[in-house]
Design an enzyme around this catalytic site. Structure first.
Site, PDB file in Angstrom:
ATOM      1  N   ASP A  69       0.997  -1.268   0.060  1.00  0.00           N
ATOM      2  CA  ASP A  69      -0.134   0.002   0.093  1.00  0.00           C
ATOM      3  C   ASP A  69       0.979   1.226  -0.048  1.00  0.00           C
ATOM      4  O   ASP A  69       1.849   1.417   0.702  1.00  0.00           O
ATOM      5  CB  ASP A  69      -0.865   0.002   1.190  1.00  0.00           C
ATOM      6  CG  ASP A  69      -2.008   0.964   1.141  1.00  0.00           C
ATOM      7  OD1 ASP A  69      -2.121   1.976   0.331  1.00  0.00           O
ATOM      8  OD2 ASP A  69      -2.646   1.096   2.303  1.00  0.00           O
ATOM      9  N   ASP A  97      -3.311   2.409  -5.829  1.00  0.00           N
ATOM     10  CA  ASP A  97      -2.183   2.340  -4.976  1.00  0.00           C
ATOM     11  C   ASP A  97      -2.036   1.237  -3.973  1.00  0.00           C
ATOM     12  O   ASP A  97      -1.090   1.168  -3.063  1.00  0.00           O
ATOM     13  CB  ASP A  97      -2.091   3.605  -4.345  1.00  0.00           C
ATOM     14  CG  ASP A  97      -2.961   3.459  -3.051  1.00  0.00           C
ATOM     15  OD1 ASP A  97      -4.086   3.174  -2.952  1.00  0.00           O
ATOM     16  OD2 ASP A  97      -2.385   4.294  -2.016  1.00  0.00           O
ATOM     17  N   GLU A  98      -2.706  -0.035  -4.277  1.00  0.00           N
ATOM     18  CA  GLU A  98      -2.798  -1.054  -3.419  1.00  0.00           C
ATOM     19  C   GLU A  98      -3.022  -2.405  -3.907  1.00  0.00           C
ATOM     20  O   GLU A  98      -3.530  -2.485  -4.870  1.00  0.00           O
ATOM     21  CB  GLU A  98      -3.893  -0.505  -2.549  1.00  0.00           C
ATOM     22  CG  GLU A  98      -4.118  -1.391  -1.092  1.00  0.00           C
ATOM     23  CD  GLU A  98      -5.247  -0.968  -0.626  1.00  0.00           C
ATOM     24  OE1 GLU A  98      -5.947  -1.550   0.210  1.00  0.00           O
ATOM     25  OE2 GLU A  98      -6.140   0.110  -0.786  1.00  0.00           O
TER      26      GLU A  98
HETATM   27 MG   LIG Z   1      -2.306   3.987   0.219  1.00  0.00          MG
END
Ligand SMILES: [Mg+2]
Length: 398
Positions: free
Chosen positions: A14, A108-109
């Site tokens: 993350d 983003d993960e």
């Molecule tokens: Mg994040």
């Protein structure tokens, strides 16, 4: 739990304060300063903020007016989604070096199953370090890593790792799991949390002491789910996108949504999650399905098929809004909204240079469409719906 499952190594990766970190990357004068990314200075909401801004009590999904009161010196920057998506592609390219089993959760993960990569790259910890190093060296950003033998625990671990760290769930899972407050459990929203609190339960350890039958009687199917989570059990596999027949996303809200304006923002957010995945897979779909669950738990779906194919975010958004109009959403409070695209086929049949040019053009078109949508609707404070949903809880996670 079977032994094979215990032997898996799952990473949850993350990016830290992703949008704000990209702004600080692109404009070095912002480094070390409180940066807020979001809608209009007085009307929007905070989509992301740097750790420096968090020190002032600013968090995601907070109204911008409140954020700038808390931190008047904050530098507010607009959302530049196409740039973040570009960085996201670079980050995912790094993830892909270490395993094919990458399941993106958002821009983003991601979950990575690195069980089969250990022989080549070392332990889960080694792999997480390599990935963090590569992302830092090549892209200039921090990614935090959680390591465990299943997805549920890995995701909890990455929260523990932030900012800019690695956390591996210990062999003795209970030492990590039992002290956690119940709100950290996946799927536990404010309503269920209140019910659990009313039973006198505060931590996962308290929940662990409950009999399965009691939980099932009280919470139905969710009771069995709680029972397993309290034991750190989760049998879901990491699902790389090439193996799936449809691409979609849905969000359950922590409070019911009653107005269509907000629902439209949520729709846009869902599409923003789905469209980049279509692009990464290089596929188009022909059937768009909208799913609506009302506050009374009844669920309806509405679908539309376009023989020529659906690939662009703006097309998806127009269709989804038409489908939304065919439901009672807005007249009845809505608890969950989802969209998916099915009947997937490869987007480009050609090969070589022509194909590459087409692919590039398609990517540019999508990015432009997203930016147009943001211009049109940005003033409502477009932001990830999960953040929207967390507004009440005041979560500062990212
Ligand atoms: Mg994040």
């Amino acid at each position: 739990m079977d032994k094979d499952h215990d032997n898996k190594t799952i990473l949850h990766l993350d990016m830290d304060a992703f949008y704000a970190s990209v702004e600080q990357l692109d404009d070095p004068t912002l480094r070390g300063l409180p940066v807020i990314v979001g809608g209009h200075r007085m009307r929007g909401v905070v989509c992301a903020c740097s750790y420096e801004a968090r020190n002032f009590g600013v968090h995601s999904a907070m109204p911008m007016s409140r954020a700038v009161r808390l931190c008047p010196e904050a530098i507010v920057r607009p959302v530049r989604m196409s740039r973040y998506q570009g960085v996201s592609r670079q980050v995912f390219a790094v993830f892909g070096r270490y395993t094919d089993l990458v399941e993106p959760l958002s821009v983003d993960e991601a979950f990575l199953d690195v069980t089969g990569s250990r022989r080549l790259f070392g332990s889960g910890w080694d792999i997480a370090e390599k990935i963090r190093y590569d992302v830092r060296q090549e892209i200039g950003l921090a990614v935090s890593a959680g390591i465990a033998h299943n997805k549920f625990l890995a995701k909890l671990a990455s929260e523990q790792a932030k900012p800019d760290g690695i956390y591996q769930v210990p062999e003795q899972v209970d030492a990590f799991l039992l002290p956690l407050p119940l709100k950290r459990l996946w799927g536990v929203g404010p309503v269920m949390l209140r019910q659990l609190h009313s039973l006198g339960l505060q931590t996962v350890g308290d929940l662990r002491n409950m009999h399965r039958s009691v939980l099932e009687k009280r919470f139905g199917q969710a009771g069995g789910h709680l029972y397993r989570l309290a034991r750190g059990e989760d049998s879901r596999c990491v699902e790389p996108e090439r193996s799936i027949k449809s691409i979609g996303h849905e969000d359950t809200f922590e409070y019911d949504i009653r107005d269509t304006d907000t629902l439209q923002v949520v729709l846009l957010d869902l599409i923003e999650r789905v469209a980049p995945r279509l692009r990464r897979k290089n596929v188009i779909g022909t059937t768009l399905t909208l799913k609506v669950k009302y506050s009374d738990f009844t669920t309806v779906t509405r679908s539309k098929t376009v023989a020529a194919g659906i690939r662009h975010a703006d097309e998806m958004y127009k269709l989804a809004r038409t489908l939304l109009d065919k439901t009672e959403a807005g007249r009845k409070p809505v608890r969950l909204l989802g969209i998916s695209l099915s009947n997937l086929t490869a987007a480009g049949g050609g090969q070589g240079l022509l194909f590459e040019q087409e692919k590039r053009q398609e990517m540019t078109d999508l990015e432009e469409a997203m930016d147009r949508l943001r211009e049109l609707y940005g003033e409502k404070g477009i932001c990830r719906a999960t953040l929207l949903a967390r507004r009440q809880r005041g979560s500062s996670g990212d």
